[in-house]
Motif scaffolding. Sequence first.
Motif, PDB file in Angstrom:
ATOM      1  N   TRP A   5      37.917  46.059  41.712  1.00 45.28           N
ATOM      2  CA  TRP A   5      38.583  44.879  41.166  1.00 45.28           C
ATOM      3  C   TRP A   5      37.596  43.734  40.971  1.00 45.28           C
ATOM      4  O   TRP A   5      37.682  42.992  39.989  1.00 45.28           O
ATOM      5  CB  TRP A   5      39.714  44.434  42.103  1.00 45.28           C
ATOM      6  CG  TRP A   5      40.923  45.325  42.027  1.00 45.28           C
ATOM      7  CD1 TRP A   5      41.435  46.116  43.000  1.00 45.28           C
ATOM      8  CD2 TRP A   5      41.756  45.501  40.877  1.00 45.28           C
ATOM      9  NE1 TRP A   5      42.531  46.797  42.545  1.00 45.28           N
ATOM     10  CE2 TRP A   5      42.761  46.436  41.234  1.00 45.28           C
ATOM     11  CE3 TRP A   5      41.765  44.978  39.587  1.00 45.28           C
ATOM     12  CZ2 TRP A   5      43.752  46.847  40.368  1.00 45.28           C
ATOM     13  CZ3 TRP A   5      42.750  45.389  38.708  1.00 45.28           C
ATOM     14  CH2 TRP A   5      43.728  46.307  39.089  1.00 45.28           C
ATOM     15  N   TYR A   6      36.655  43.576  41.899  1.00 46.32           N
ATOM     16  CA  TYR A   6      35.655  42.524  41.767  1.00 46.32           C
ATOM     17  C   TYR A   6      34.787  42.765  40.534  1.00 46.32           C
ATOM     18  O   TYR A   6      34.480  41.839  39.769  1.00 46.32           O
ATOM     19  CB  TYR A   6      34.809  42.474  43.036  1.00 46.32           C
ATOM     20  CG  TYR A   6      33.766  41.381  43.026  1.00 46.32           C
ATOM     21  CD1 TYR A   6      34.118  40.046  42.873  1.00 46.32           C
ATOM     22  CD2 TYR A   6      32.419  41.689  43.192  1.00 46.32           C
ATOM     23  CE1 TYR A   6      33.160  39.045  42.884  1.00 46.32           C
ATOM     24  CE2 TYR A   6      31.455  40.702  43.197  1.00 46.32           C
ATOM     25  CZ  TYR A   6      31.833  39.375  43.044  1.00 46.32           C
ATOM     26  OH  TYR A   6      30.882  38.388  43.044  1.00 46.32           O
ATOM     27  N   ALA A   7      34.376  44.042  40.318  1.00 45.25           N
ATOM     28  CA  ALA A   7      33.554  44.367  39.152  1.00 45.25           C
ATOM     29  C   ALA A   7      34.318  44.126  37.854  1.00 45.25           C
ATOM     30  O   ALA A   7      33.762  43.615  36.871  1.00 45.25           O
ATOM     31  CB  ALA A   7      33.098  45.822  39.231  1.00 45.25           C
ATOM     32  N   LEU A   8      35.617  44.483  37.832  1.00 47.79           N
ATOM     33  CA  LEU A   8      36.431  44.253  36.629  1.00 47.79           C
ATOM     34  C   LEU A   8      36.544  42.763  36.332  1.00 47.79           C
ATOM     35  O   LEU A   8      36.496  42.354  35.155  1.00 47.79           O
ATOM     36  CB  LEU A   8      37.816  44.873  36.810  1.00 47.79           C
ATOM     37  CG  LEU A   8      37.871  46.402  36.780  1.00 47.79           C
ATOM     38  CD1 LEU A   8      39.273  46.905  37.123  1.00 47.79           C
ATOM     39  CD2 LEU A   8      37.451  46.935  35.406  1.00 47.79           C
ATOM     40  N   ARG A   9      36.713  41.935  37.366  1.00 53.03           N
ATOM     41  CA  ARG A   9      36.792  40.485  37.133  1.00 53.03           C
ATOM     42  C   ARG A   9      35.477  39.960  36.567  1.00 53.03           C
ATOM     43  O   ARG A   9      35.466  39.121  35.663  1.00 53.03           O
ATOM     44  CB  ARG A   9      37.133  39.760  38.433  1.00 53.03           C
ATOM     45  CG  ARG A   9      38.575  39.932  38.872  1.00 53.03           C
ATOM     46  CD  ARG A   9      38.972  38.866  39.891  1.00 53.03           C
ATOM     47  NE  ARG A   9      38.120  38.871  41.069  1.00 53.03           N
ATOM     48  CZ  ARG A   9      38.350  39.583  42.159  1.00 53.03           C
ATOM     49  NH1 ARG A   9      39.417  40.362  42.211  1.00 53.03           N
ATOM     50  NH2 ARG A   9      37.527  39.514  43.196  1.00 53.03           N
ATOM     51  N   ARG A  10      34.361  40.448  37.105  1.00 54.68           N
ATOM     52  CA  ARG A  10      33.068  39.992  36.601  1.00 54.68           C
ATOM     53  C   ARG A  10      32.858  40.430  35.149  1.00 54.68           C
ATOM     54  O   ARG A  10      32.333  39.670  34.336  1.00 54.68           O
ATOM     55  CB  ARG A  10      31.937  40.531  37.478  1.00 54.68           C
ATOM     56  CG  ARG A  10      31.801  39.799  38.807  1.00 54.68           C
ATOM     57  CD  ARG A  10      30.536  40.235  39.535  1.00 54.68           C
ATOM     58  NE  ARG A  10      29.361  40.114  38.681  1.00 54.68           N
ATOM     59  CZ  ARG A  10      28.736  38.957  38.430  1.00 54.68           C
ATOM     60  NH1 ARG A  10      29.171  37.834  38.975  1.00 54.68           N
ATOM     61  NH2 ARG A  10      27.671  38.932  37.662  1.00 54.68           N
ATOM     62  N   LEU A  11      33.245  41.639  34.809  1.00 55.22           N
ATOM     63  CA  LEU A  11      33.096  42.105  33.429  1.00 55.22           C
ATOM     64  C   LEU A  11      34.018  41.338  32.488  1.00 55.22           C
ATOM     65  O   LEU A  11      33.637  41.026  31.348  1.00 55.22           O
ATOM     66  CB  LEU A  11      33.395  43.608  33.359  1.00 55.22           C
ATOM     67  CG  LEU A  11      32.377  44.530  34.047  1.00 55.22           C
ATOM     68  CD1 LEU A  11      32.868  45.971  34.046  1.00 55.22           C
ATOM     69  CD2 LEU A  11      31.018  44.438  33.363  1.00 55.22           C
ATOM     70  N   ARG A  12      35.225  41.018  32.961  1.00 54.16           N
ATOM     71  CA  ARG A  12      36.146  40.252  32.122  1.00 54.16           C
ATOM     72  C   ARG A  12      35.634  38.838  31.911  1.00 54.16           C
ATOM     73  O   ARG A  12      35.867  38.217  30.866  1.00 54.16           O
ATOM     74  CB  ARG A  12      37.530  40.244  32.763  1.00 54.16           C
ATOM     75  CG  ARG A  12      38.588  39.600  31.868  1.00 54.16           C
ATOM     76  CD  ARG A  12      39.999  39.815  32.393  1.00 54.16           C
ATOM     77  NE  ARG A  12      40.185  39.195  33.709  1.00 54.16           N
ATOM     78  CZ  ARG A  12      40.387  39.871  34.833  1.00 54.16           C
ATOM     79  NH1 ARG A  12      40.458  41.199  34.803  1.00 54.16           N
ATOM     80  NH2 ARG A  12      40.543  39.242  35.984  1.00 54.16           N
ATOM     81  N   ALA A  13      34.908  38.324  32.876  1.00 53.66           N
ATOM     82  CA  ALA A  13      34.363  36.968  32.756  1.00 53.66           C
ATOM     83  C   ALA A  13      33.184  36.898  31.795  1.00 53.66           C
ATOM     84  O   ALA A  13      32.795  35.799  31.384  1.00 53.66           O
ATOM     85  CB  ALA A  13      33.939  36.457  34.137  1.00 53.66           C
ATOM     86  N   ALA A  14      32.594  38.050  31.461  1.00 55.88           N
ATOM     87  CA  ALA A  14      31.452  38.080  30.521  1.00 55.88           C
ATOM     88  C   ALA A  14      31.763  39.079  29.412  1.00 55.88           C
ATOM     89  O   ALA A  14      31.198  40.179  29.363  1.00 55.88           O
ATOM     90  CB  ALA A  14      30.171  38.463  31.253  1.00 55.88           C
ATOM     91  N   PRO A  15      32.692  38.741  28.509  1.00 55.19           N
ATOM     92  CA  PRO A  15      33.146  39.727  27.515  1.00 55.19           C
ATOM     93  C   PRO A  15      32.050  40.192  26.563  1.00 55.19           C
ATOM     94  O   PRO A  15      32.015  41.364  26.190  1.00 55.19           O
ATOM     95  CB  PRO A  15      34.263  38.988  26.766  1.00 55.19           C
ATOM     96  CG  PRO A  15      33.988  37.523  27.007  1.00 55.19           C
ATOM     97  CD  PRO A  15      33.377  37.454  28.364  1.00 55.19           C
TER      98      PRO A  15
END
Length: 834
Positions: A5-15
């Motif tokens: 979940w942390y990795a998904l949030r980071r990836l979503r924050a840098a589209p």
Amino acid sequence: MRDIWYALRRLRAAPMFTLFSIVTLALGIGATTAIYSIVKTALAPPAGIQDVDSIVSLWHYPGGGMPLRSFSRDDFLDLRARQTTMTDVIAWRQVRLAVAADGRSQTALGEIVSANYFATLGVQPLHGRLLQPADDAPGAPRVVAISFRTWQRMFDGRPDAVGRDVKVNGETFQIVGVAPPAFKGVFNHGLVASLAWVPMGTAALFPESGVDRPDRDSRSLQLMARLRPGRTVAEVGAEVAAIGKQLDRDYPLGLELERRIQSAYNTSRPWAAQHITEVHVGPGYTSDLVAGLGAGMLGAALLVLLVACTNLANLMLARTSNRAQEFGVRLALGASRWRLVRESLTETLIVASIGGFAGIGVARMLIVSVGQEVPFGAGSLLIEPRLDLSALLVALGAGVFALLVAGLVPAWHGAKADVRQAIASGASNAALPRWRGRRMLITAQVSISMLLVAMAAQFISQVRASSLLDGGFDLDRIAVGEIDFVGQRVDAARVRAIVDRVVTRLAVTPGIEAASASTGLPVGISTPGAYVRESESTNEKAVRSFPQLVIATPSIFRTLGVQLVRGRAFDARDLSSADAVVVVNETVARQMFGRVDVIGQSILVQQRDWVGGPKHASRRRTIVGIVEDSDAGSVGRRDPESGVIYVPFDESLDRPVTFSARTAGDPADAVGALRSVLGEVAPDLAVAQIGTGRRIAGPSILFGQITATLSGTLGVFALILALAGLYGVLSHVVANRRREIGVRMALGGTPANMRRMVLREGLSPVVLGVIAGATIAIIARYSLRPMFVQLLPTVDAFALGLVPLLLITAGIVACYLPARRASAVDPNVALRAE
């Protein structure tokens, strides 16, 4: 799960980073997977064979030369009876078949096979049954097994096709079964699909195949076998070699051959065995060419994957360097380095997984772009790569490689940062690799891109040059159709009637300037060869020329656009005259007499015999005309020692007849007119092939087209990835040099100076990469020149001139945005930010 979940949030924050990473991996993984599937298809053994690992091919290996497949029927039967290491031996021979039924017909390559062919290969019928040993017995009914494609095209896939009578080369056969879709025959490992299979017991009906000739010098069969359990290929090879020596003693070969054509192949049986998985389409040159192209394409795909992975690694390093302070704080608070590595790897794993699935889609698109049926001589070449389990495993392996290169290295690099330095330096360059190393990486990426794009341009220029060749006959204005009268058992009187009617009808058809009939064209592979002598001497040195022999109606010269240099062309009076005449080209005249002014000279012309084939008598002919030189044998491969001679048409032929029509308008209309006339004059006969002269007799550019398409795609992929990586690295470097840029501008630097500095630093690795790539491309070009010696110059202005210009221009574009961003830095803001 927290890591995910942390990795998904980071990836979503840098589209933008996420999208670029996924596209980068999709291109690299997709290219690698597609090329692997295509190469595997080209090099794989025939599809549809049960337990293919136990199948061997039997060959001749004469004197260390190129291995050849050729066995006489009697040698096959003796070998089959004497061997003990194989469960059974099968024989087969490709032959042109014309299958006709219910007003439909197809002409393509089929196979004459021993009746144990399907049983030994383990091929099961889709409908009915396939050939069996009883079908080879004397007096057995004439039966044929048809391919799945033939069943679909001629009978619309109806089950009632089994049991129906069809005409095969003019003889009545009964369809006993339909082969499964996967099995397309064994000719060229199934890449050239077989139309149908007839038992060897009917070989007498196909004399052109040479299978039924009683002498052992007539070797036309190819052999395959299945290993007995527990036996090895080496044991089979030793046994067949020993049997070959026994037969050499019992039945010597080549006793009646002329000394000049005697060789180890013609006079002995140096037999050997090779596993079918090691044969690769055909032995010798064909195998080396296909395997070499395949290895080259796969290597290029791996280079693209490497560029993609290094690009992603650069981006991950940049993200890691920006998190240096965060990592330092977390390490100071007790987090383990493995915890930080695991988080970074989880982020890369998600990107790699999505990129892998997207790569399978890219691979599918590339496969569809080359998966097609292409005319190939009398048959068609089927290129049907599939995304099977092994291809998916390759995609998985490429994803794991990307994870290791683009995930593990940056993750470990970030996790091993010094805690005090990371906290003290804030978000600056604590974990940032040196620019010098990244410049070298960009140089390598650009050089790879330059090499791939230059090689793609080379193949594209080769295909373009080949497509423009016409052998000197203006093939684009000629419609060509071919009928095999001999194979369809048409008597001589009807052949003459059909030829006269077709040529006459075409000559008066609107839009047709001239029409003719001949035994092939001067650039056709079906055109017979000839021996030309001055005297009746049987001394091999008396043969002064080995030209191609075109037996044609008088209008052949006008139809082909061949210009008469001296004398006259033969005409209608020569067809019935007792005085035989001949028209030769300038090459033959010089070979025979050392000059071209040879009107009135006489020569002995004999159609060239093949080993074990029918013997042709020589005939003295008077030269009445000289025509200009043109390509002979193959378009774009003119042999200075090969010529062409033309003699008046004779219906007692042993070759297919080619009908040609020259048009002043659209060649497609001429093809339609030719098809219509042939259908009206001979509706019961199958037309072997019909189309424009370029398609039928022009150069074969199939492999060039495939190679150009794939190499061009790989080159574009590599170029996009390299330039995107350049932009990403420069953007990150500029962002991390804000304080330095601010100081420079505070000390008097201008925005123009900053732009020049960034452009200079960004373009220098591009220029170095272009130079290195061009150097390697020139070396590769020299190594490939023997393949295209008549078409490729030493230096291609497009590949080695325009391509570098495009690369440098693209590099300028990739550097422009970071340079503009650098020039817009406010010194006060930059200095306060630190």
